[in-house]
Design a protein around this motif. Structure first.
Motif, PDB file in Angstrom:
ATOM      1  N   GLY A  94      46.347  17.649 -36.617  1.00 47.87           N
ATOM      2  CA  GLY A  94      47.183  17.560 -35.223  1.00 47.87           C
ATOM      3  C   GLY A  94      48.275  19.577 -34.368  1.00 47.87           C
ATOM      4  N   ARG A  95      48.339  19.979 -36.198  1.00 48.41           N
ATOM      5  CA  ARG A  95      49.037  20.958 -36.050  1.00 48.41           C
ATOM      6  C   ARG A  95      48.598  22.211 -37.001  1.00 48.41           C
ATOM      7  N   LEU A  96      48.983  23.367 -35.857  1.00 50.24           N
ATOM      8  CA  LEU A  96      48.057  24.633 -36.509  1.00 50.24           C
ATOM      9  C   LEU A  96      48.310  24.436 -38.548  1.00 50.24           C
ATOM     10  N   ASN A  97      47.417  24.688 -39.455  1.00 45.61           N
ATOM     11  CA  ASN A  97      47.415  24.717 -40.891  1.00 45.61           C
ATOM     12  C   ASN A  97      48.477  26.204 -41.316  1.00 45.61           C
ATOM     13  N   THR A  98      49.072  26.385 -41.420  1.00 47.34           N
ATOM     14  CA  THR A  98      50.357  27.403 -41.982  1.00 47.34           C
ATOM     15  C   THR A  98      49.549  28.379 -42.859  1.00 47.34           C
ATOM     16  N   GLU A  99      48.649  28.133 -43.805  1.00 49.31           N
ATOM     17  CA  GLU A  99      47.635  28.960 -44.580  1.00 49.31           C
ATOM     18  C   GLU A  99      46.742  29.691 -43.919  1.00 49.31           C
ATOM     19  N   VAL A 100      46.223  29.008 -43.003  1.00 53.19           N
ATOM     20  CA  VAL A 100      45.495  30.206 -42.608  1.00 53.19           C
ATOM     21  C   VAL A 100      46.749  31.969 -41.182  1.00 53.19           C
ATOM     22  N   VAL A 101      47.939  31.258 -42.169  1.00 53.57           N
ATOM     23  CA  VAL A 101      48.195  32.713 -40.631  1.00 53.57           C
ATOM     24  C   VAL A 101      48.035  33.874 -41.117  1.00 53.57           C
ATOM     25  N   GLY A 102      47.469  34.960 -40.195  1.00 55.16           N
ATOM     26  CA  GLY A 102      47.384  36.667 -41.448  1.00 55.16           C
ATOM     27  C   GLY A 102      46.375  36.399 -42.448  1.00 55.16           C
ATOM     28  N   ARG A 103      45.278  35.718 -42.328  1.00 54.53           N
ATOM     29  CA  ARG A 103      44.682  35.452 -43.648  1.00 54.53           C
ATOM     30  C   ARG A 103      43.857  36.704 -43.241  1.00 54.53           C
ATOM     31  N   ASP A 104      42.495  36.918 -44.209  1.00 56.10           N
ATOM     32  CA  ASP A 104      40.947  36.843 -42.939  1.00 56.10           C
ATOM     33  C   ASP A 104      39.514  36.191 -42.370  1.00 56.10           C
ATOM     34  N   ALA A 105      39.449  36.719 -41.627  1.00 54.67           N
ATOM     35  CA  ALA A 105      38.330  35.568 -41.477  1.00 54.67           C
ATOM     36  C   ALA A 105      37.030  35.288 -42.201  1.00 54.67           C
TER      37      ALA A 105
END
Length: 515
Positions: free
Chosen positions: A287-298
């Motif tokens: 229910g919260r953003l997985n911060t591992e995705v922040v700034g990673r490419d598509a």
């Protein structure tokens, strides 16, 4: 050295430098600012690479673009502006003298670390302030390296020792001590909501900004090919780490299919409902953003979610239905993932954009692609944000890199966003103006202030900051600073207030470590 003692030493040195620097005239300040901007610009690519290597976020080429924009670009934008020389208004019989804030504590984020160091340092120097930089722990090395380059350039150009300092090893106790110390004149906070709230709760003046969650609306009058290219390029810029990046795309029903085709041609990958479900489950598992995705490419994000896309994919577009808080794709993502929904007409599209901002991003930014001024005006009037980009990618639009808004890494969200400023942070936010006001009666003449400037260019070497004789590597100096600083407050009520706020500050600053 304890965190409190270290904070005190840095702030005392900064206070001395600020008092010295406040006596400089516009010629001396301009020379220092230009020297620092050129030093920053020359290292833009190196520090961009260091930031990506250290944080794992973003794109080197795009970070270099931001670093250049926040160094030489800032100086070019404000060329001709003077935040040092008194302003004379003979008609109103008023003289205005700029008064620097003093010591600026600048909190910088992990998403845009070096660009923000550049930006806040140059703004502080333009306004004759000293700055102490407290970087995010995950970007401490590149931020500190950049700050030291700027500090060396400033001192070499004639600035007082200690006018630019950086926390090498940031920690919650140290940042807390810096924020709560009354030698800090103003805190400029860029980062997560917790960091900004802690700044406002510190007992010192603070300029903080809220999070973004940018809706972008494409109406039936838009140039669809241009809109698609701009949206995809903006969403892919530095892998969407700017808080101004588009978060939710709203398309008018009549052009939605054509827009989807244009988005695909521009480099986006449109997911089906099953793909959107799998992506949502990975990105918002609890229910919260997985911060591992922040700034990673598509492509990396797609792979983690069990989806197959080409390595050339710039952006993932995930369809969803209603714009409601329970729909996680309607929240901020800080990654090249764009939620997409449709609306029957322009009025409903504007209502959908309002709903996005109610979920998050109040006061921040919105974007619209349209050739209809009436729709654009309605959009700007009804969506509760303080900057609306038109026919431009919002990552670089609302941040002022591709519009004539003030270029900034700190986006004010105003009263609606619970921020103390509503504009893009600019030099004028770091000074006050002392006003000399004459009697309005015509019989009382105003003196001639032409050519009178109470500051001066230093003659000879700038005195070094006084250090104790037992300080390692120190040289003996006079017992008192050449530029005495104002005395610290001894009000016992301040200590009581800070004690009450300590628990809140620790709790909020804990997010600085987690993000």
């Amino acid at each position: 050295m304890t965190s409190t003692a270290q904070a005190g030493h840095m702030l005392e040195r900064a206070r001395w430098a600020a008092a010295a620097y406040a006596e400089y005239d516009s010629t001396a300040v301009s020379a220092i600012v230009h020297a620092v901007a050129e030093a920053a610009h020359a290292e833009a690519e190196r520090f961009a690479a260091e930031a990506v290597a250290e944080t794992g976020m973003g794109v080197v080429a795009d970070k270099a673009t931001k670093n250049r924009a926040c160094s030489r670009g800032i100086v070019d934008y404000y060329r001709g502006d003077d935040y040092v020389t008194p302003r004379i208004d003979a008609a109103r019989k008023i003289v205005e003298l700029p008064r620097p804030a003093g010591v600026v504590l600048a909190l910088t984020p992990t998403t845009n670390p070096v660009a923000t160091v550049y930006f806040k340092t140059i703004l502080a120097l333009m306004t004759r302030n000293a700055v102490v930089l407290a970087p995010h722990p995950r970007a401490a090395r590149c931020s500190a390296d950049a700050a030291r380059v700027l500090a060396a350039a400033a001192v070499a150009a004639g600035a007082p020792d200690g006018v630019v300092q950086v926390v090498d090893e940031p920690s919650i106790p140290l940042v807390q001590a810096l924020m709560a110390d009354d030698r800090t004149d103003v805190i400029v906070a860029t980062g997560g909501t917790g960091v900004v709230r802690a700044a406002y709760s510190s007992g010192n003046p603070a300029l903080g900004v809220g999070p973004g969650n940018v809706p972008v609306f494409v109406d039936a009058s838009a140039d669809l090919a241009a809109a698609a290219t701009r949206i995809v390029d903006s969403k892919a810029f530095d892998n969407s780490v700017l808080c101004t990046n588009e978060s939710v795309l709203i398309a008018e029903d009549s052009i939605a299919d054509k827009l989807r085709g244009a988005l695909t041609r521009a480099g986006a990958h449109l997911l089906d409902e099953d793909g959107a479900r799998r992506l949502r489950a990975y990105m918002f598992a609890d229910g919260r953003l997985n911060t591992e995705v922040v700034g990673r490419d598509a492509a990396w994000i797609a792979g983690q979610a069990g989806l197959r896309v080409t390595q050339k994919t710039k952006v993932l577009i995930a369809p969803f239905g209603d714009v409601i808080a329970e729909e996680m794709l309607a929240h901020e993502k800080l990654s090249p993932v764009l939620g997409m929904t449709t609306a029957a007409d322009a009025a409903r599209g504007i209502r959908a954009a309002r709903a996005v901002v109610r979920i998050g991003g109040a006061g921040h930014s919105a974007a619209i692609h349209s050739e209809n001024p009436s729709v654009i005006a309605d959009f700007a009037a009804q969506v509760p944000v303080l900057r609306v980009s038109v026919n431009v990618g919002n990552s670089t639009g609302s941040s002022g890199l591709d519009t004539n808004l003030a270029p900034s890494m700190t986006i004010g969200t105003g009263f609606v966003g619970r921020s103390s400023i509503g504009e893009n942070l600019a030099p004028q936010n770091l000074i006050n103006w002392a006003r000399i006001a004459y009697n309005t009666e015509s019989a009382v003449p105003m003196g001639d202030f032409g050519g009178i400037v109470p500051w001066r260019t230093p003659s000879g070497p700038v005195p070094a900051y006084p250090r104790a004789s037992n300080d390692r590597g120190a040289t003996l100096t006079p017992p008192r600073p050449a530029y005495p600083a104002p005395a610290r407050s001894t009000d016992p009520n301040l200590d009581a207030l800070r004690a009450e706020l300590r628990a809140l500050v620790v709790e909020e600053l804990a997010q600085l470590i987690k993000r």
